[in-house]
Design a protein around this motif. Structure first.
Motif, PDB file in Angstrom:
ATOM      1  N   ALA A  45       0.797  -1.226   0.000  1.00 17.56           N
ATOM      2  CA  ALA A  45       0.000   0.000   0.000  1.00 17.56           C
ATOM      3  C   ALA A  45       0.831   1.278   0.000  1.00 17.56           C
ATOM      4  O   ALA A  45       0.268   2.369  -0.122  1.00 17.56           O
ATOM      5  N   ILE A  46       2.145   1.169   0.115  1.00 24.24           N
ATOM      6  CA  ILE A  46       2.971   2.372   0.186  1.00 24.24           C
ATOM      7  C   ILE A  46       4.336   2.077  -0.404  1.00 24.24           C
ATOM      8  O   ILE A  46       4.881   0.981  -0.248  1.00 24.24           O
ATOM      9  N   ASP A  47       4.891   3.041  -1.120  1.00 24.48           N
ATOM     10  CA  ASP A  47       6.185   2.871  -1.775  1.00 24.48           C
ATOM     11  C   ASP A  47       7.315   3.075  -0.771  1.00 24.48           C
ATOM     12  O   ASP A  47       7.418   4.131  -0.147  1.00 24.48           O
ATOM     13  N   GLU A  48       8.139   2.045  -0.636  1.00 23.11           N
ATOM     14  CA  GLU A  48       9.191   2.073   0.392  1.00 23.11           C
ATOM     15  C   GLU A  48      10.145   3.238   0.209  1.00 23.11           C
ATOM     16  O   GLU A  48      10.485   3.939   1.168  1.00 23.11           O
ATOM     17  N   ARG A  51       8.866   7.180   0.995  1.00 21.19           N
ATOM     18  CA  ARG A  51       8.480   7.666   2.317  1.00 21.19           C
ATOM     19  C   ARG A  51       9.434   8.774   2.758  1.00 21.19           C
ATOM     20  O   ARG A  51      10.641   8.671   2.562  1.00 21.19           O
ATOM     21  N   ARG A  52       8.882   9.805   3.364  1.00 22.97           N
ATOM     22  CA  ARG A  52       9.681  10.959   3.772  1.00 22.97           C
ATOM     23  C   ARG A  52       9.667  11.099   5.293  1.00 22.97           C
ATOM     24  O   ARG A  52       8.649  10.879   5.927  1.00 22.97           O
ATOM     25  N   ARG A 174       4.056  13.844   5.108  1.00 27.31           N
ATOM     26  CA  ARG A 174       5.044  12.835   4.746  1.00 27.31           C
ATOM     27  C   ARG A 174       4.477  11.603   4.058  1.00 27.31           C
ATOM     28  O   ARG A 174       5.172  10.966   3.273  1.00 27.31           O
ATOM     29  N   GLY A 175       3.234  11.211   4.361  1.00 24.53           N
ATOM     30  CA  GLY A 175       2.780   9.888   3.968  1.00 24.53           C
ATOM     31  C   GLY A 175       2.063   9.770   2.636  1.00 24.53           C
ATOM     32  O   GLY A 175       2.160   8.735   1.972  1.00 24.53           O
ATOM     33  N   ALA A 176       1.332  10.795   2.232  1.00 22.37           N
ATOM     34  CA  ALA A 176       0.489  10.678   1.036  1.00 22.37           C
ATOM     35  C   ALA A 176       1.313  10.485  -0.233  1.00 22.37           C
ATOM     36  O   ALA A 176       0.941   9.711  -1.128  1.00 22.37           O
ATOM     37  N   GLY A 323       9.550  16.041   3.973  1.00 21.35           N
ATOM     38  CA  GLY A 323       8.114  16.260   3.877  1.00 21.35           C
ATOM     39  C   GLY A 323       7.823  17.244   2.765  1.00 21.35           C
ATOM     40  O   GLY A 323       8.712  17.968   2.298  1.00 21.35           O
ATOM     41  N   GLY A 324       6.574  17.268   2.336  1.00 24.84           N
ATOM     42  CA  GLY A 324       6.223  18.213   1.290  1.00 24.84           C
ATOM     43  C   GLY A 324       4.751  18.159   0.945  1.00 24.84           C
ATOM     44  O   GLY A 324       4.059  17.179   1.229  1.00 24.84           O
TER      45      GLY A 324
END
Length: 418
Positions: A45-48, A51-52, A174-176, A323-324
């Motif tokens: 579900a998330i790209d390793e 991640r920030r 950071r997560g989206a 982050g961004g």
């Protein structure tokens, strides 16, 4: 049937910081699976690599072990070990139709929660059990709304597909981004994001928001040479001196005519003693602007200042993006739909298409919104009002729990509308 207030209070009592939402995400996976959803989580579900601002390994491991002690399913949470706490669930309706997605953030903040008697979580004995960590931005409410929505839609009486995005690490934006990179927004026709509170009173709904700023969060590290500050100062290369030079020049950056801008050095730390030339220094900086392009230029200048400040003092320096976010442009069609549906829901007394004023914060759901729009879909970021005893990110923050059920009903109606 889910008791949404009890669920929210359970999550409130067990807050977890970004990328350490092991107990929370495990509970989400369990509940969604029991409802019949197809659930993806962990590395699915998330790209390793996208991640920030990932916490240190020891922080991740401590949180993982704590989640196990607090009852997290070992088989599920094992797939999240190392900070893979995103969860995505999908359900096919009983008719063909669009893919409608909803996003819910799950993380808490590094704030020590109030112990004052007037603070409802203290009164109700659901104050944070994790000292120094607190749900001070309503994400416990958001996650609870998402799970209650999932339960209502489990009858499959809607057209198309519903996709539920439970996002880690919204704080620090950071997560989206990493969920978008993993492809979790591909094929989405409509995306609804929402937030409780934000100075909007209970009973009010805003179908869209404006004013979110583009931002970049940077961590700079300066490395010099340690030496005795009294006996051999000339042999040292002072990392703190280089970082301080950068700090002053970052805050001296000019205003821009192209857009409003903000810049801030929020952390500056380093050194080990008064008589030791500091070998290491660390700085955390953020840039913000109403324009994505201007923010990129501001970021470029900050990076240049760091590089040149390090060179002045014969240091090495590295800069990492932690982050961004980008500005949000909501689609009026979805905002108007939300307002129409809200007007028929008990609990909502006022509905407006556009929130007045400007948020002047940042939100990484912006990456999800843009990705949907890039594919020809539509998206909006709604505000569901909640009276607040204290502002967001405050030790006495709390929500009006009476707004939770109407919020679920609103999202349910949006999901069932073609």
């Amino acid at each position: 049937m889910i008791d949404i207030i009890a669920l929210r209070r359970d999550l409130h009592q067990h807050p977890e910081l970004g990328f350490t939402e092991f107990r929370t995400a495990t509970k989400v996976v369990q509940m969604l699976s029991e409802m019949g959803y197809q659930v993806m989580y962990g590395r699915d579900a998330i790209d390793e690599d996208s991640r920030r601002g990932l916490p240190k390994l020891e922080v991740l491991e401590d949180a993982y072990q704590r989640a196990l002690r607090e009852g997290a399913d070992p088989d599920i949470v094992q797939q999240m070990r190392g900070g893979f706490t995103a969860v995505v669930a999908e359900l096919q309706g009983d008719q063909e139709g669009p893919t409608t997605a909803f996003r819910f953030d799950m993380d808490a903040l590094p704030i020590r929660e109030s112990e004052l008697d007037r603070h409802l979580p203290q009164q109700g004995q659901f104050r944070s059990a994790h000292e120094g960590i607190m749900h001070a931005c309503a994400h416990d409410g958001h996650t609870s709304i998402g799970l209650a929505l999932a339960e209502r839609l489990s009858d499959r009486k809607f057209a198309g597909k519903v996709r539920l995005l439970f996002q880690p690490a919204e704080e620090g934006v950071r997560g989206a981004h990493a969920m978008v990179k993993k492809g979790m927004l591909e094929g989405v026709d409509r995306l609804f994001c929402m937030h409780l509170g934000t100075d909007v009173p209970s009973g009010h709904i805003k179908g869209s928001s404006a004013g979110f700023l583009a931002t970049t969060k940077l961590e700079a590290r300066f490395t010099g040479v340690s030496s005795h500050a009294g006996a051999s100062p000339e042999e040292g290369r002072n990392a703190l001196l280089g970082a301080s030079t950068a700090l002053l020049n970052i805050h001296a950056l000019p205003r821009f005519s192209s857009a409003d801008t903000r810049v801030n050095v929020g952390i500056l730390e380093g050194g080990t003693g008064a008589n030791i030339i500091a070998e290491q220094a660390r700085m955390v900086i953020e840039t913000r602007s109403t324009s994505e392009e201007t923010n990129l230029e501001l970021e470029r200048r900050v990076r240049q200042i760091i590089e040149h400040s390090a060179a002045m003092h014969e240091l090495s320096a590295s800069v990492e993006t932690i982050g961004g976010a980008i500005p949000i442009r909501c689609d009026l069609e979805l905002a108007e739909l939300a307002v129409r549906e809200a007007k028929d829901i008990p609990g909502f007394t006022n509905a407006e298409t556009v929130a007045n004023g400007s948020a002047l914060g940042s939100e990484d759901a912006s990456y999800m919104i843009r990705r949907v729009q890039e594919q020809g879909g539509k998206a909006t970021y709604m505000i569901v009002g909640s009276d607040l005893p204290a502002s967001h990110h405050h030790p006495e923050f709390d929500i009006d729990e009476a707004v939770l059920s109407p919020a679920v009903t609103l999202l349910e109606r949006l999901a069932r509308t073609r």
